[in-house]
Design an enzyme around this catalytic site. Sequence first.
Site, PDB file in Angstrom:
ATOM      1  N   HIS A  56     -67.438 -53.266  94.840  1.00 16.90           N
ATOM      2  CA  HIS A  56     -68.311 -54.337  94.369  1.00 16.90           C
ATOM      3  C   HIS A  56     -69.623 -53.704  93.945  1.00 16.90           C
ATOM      4  O   HIS A  56     -70.289 -53.055  94.744  1.00 16.90           O
ATOM      5  CB  HIS A  56     -68.539 -55.375  95.458  1.00 16.90           C
ATOM      6  N   CYS A  57     -69.961 -53.877  92.693  1.00 17.93           N
ATOM      7  CA  CYS A  57     -71.161 -53.245  92.165  1.00 17.93           C
ATOM      8  C   CYS A  57     -72.329 -54.207  92.237  1.00 17.93           C
ATOM      9  O   CYS A  57     -72.336 -55.239  91.558  1.00 17.93           O
ATOM     10  CB  CYS A  57     -70.928 -52.817  90.715  1.00 17.93           C
ATOM     11  N   PRO A  58     -73.348 -53.915  93.059  1.00 17.94           N
ATOM     12  CA  PRO A  58     -74.497 -54.818  93.160  1.00 17.94           C
ATOM     13  C   PRO A  58     -75.336 -54.843  91.884  1.00 17.94           C
ATOM     14  O   PRO A  58     -76.047 -55.803  91.635  1.00 17.94           O
ATOM     15  CB  PRO A  58     -75.302 -54.244  94.331  1.00 17.94           C
ATOM     16  N   ASN A 106     -73.583 -57.330  89.973  1.00 12.33           N
ATOM     17  CA  ASN A 106     -73.231 -58.465  90.820  1.00 12.33           C
ATOM     18  C   ASN A 106     -71.810 -58.926  90.554  1.00 12.33           C
ATOM     19  O   ASN A 106     -71.545 -60.114  90.393  1.00 12.33           O
ATOM     20  CB  ASN A 106     -74.223 -59.624  90.616  1.00 12.33           C
ATOM     21  N   ASN A 107     -70.919 -57.956  90.467  1.00 14.09           N
ATOM     22  CA  ASN A 107     -69.523 -58.272  90.175  1.00 14.09           C
ATOM     23  C   ASN A 107     -68.665 -57.122  90.656  1.00 14.09           C
ATOM     24  O   ASN A 107     -69.164 -56.033  90.921  1.00 14.09           O
ATOM     25  CB  ASN A 107     -69.349 -58.465  88.664  1.00 14.09           C
TER      26      ASN A 107
END
Length: 113
Positions: free
Chosen positions: A75-77, A80-81
Site C-alpha cells: 500500500h503506497c501512502p 493513497n492506494n
Amino acid sequence: MWSHSKASFSDPGVVLQPKHNLDFSNNQIDTNAAMLENGVRNREWSICSKCETYRPPKAHHCRICRKCIRKMDHHCPWINNCVGEFNQKIHTVALLVEALLFGIFVTAVMTDQ
Ligand SMILES: [Zn+2]
Ligand SMILES: [Zn+2]
C-alpha cells in the site's frame, strides 16, 4: 501531478465481490459448489476472511483499502492506494521518474544558489 492523480484513482486490481455472500458455515461440498458457481476452478485460490470472498493466488488483503488486491505489492501512502497488478508497472514507474526529475530539479536549483 497528472500521473499522481491517475495512480490514486485507478484500480490496482481489486478482487471483485461475488454476487452472493458466501456462507462459511457450509460444509466442504457446499463450498466446492459455491466455488464452481463463482467460476473458481483454480485450487490455489484462497478465501479472504475479511472480504468473505475468493481471491486469486498472490492476491493480498489491504487493511487500508479494505479490499483484496490482485498481485498486491504494497500500500503506497504517496498515492493513497495499493500498488497491484494493474497499476504497479505504469504508475509506479511514472512516479519514480517524476521523483527523480524533481530531485534533479531541486539539486539544480540548490547548485545555482
Ligand atoms: Zn480481503
Ligand atoms: Zn491498499
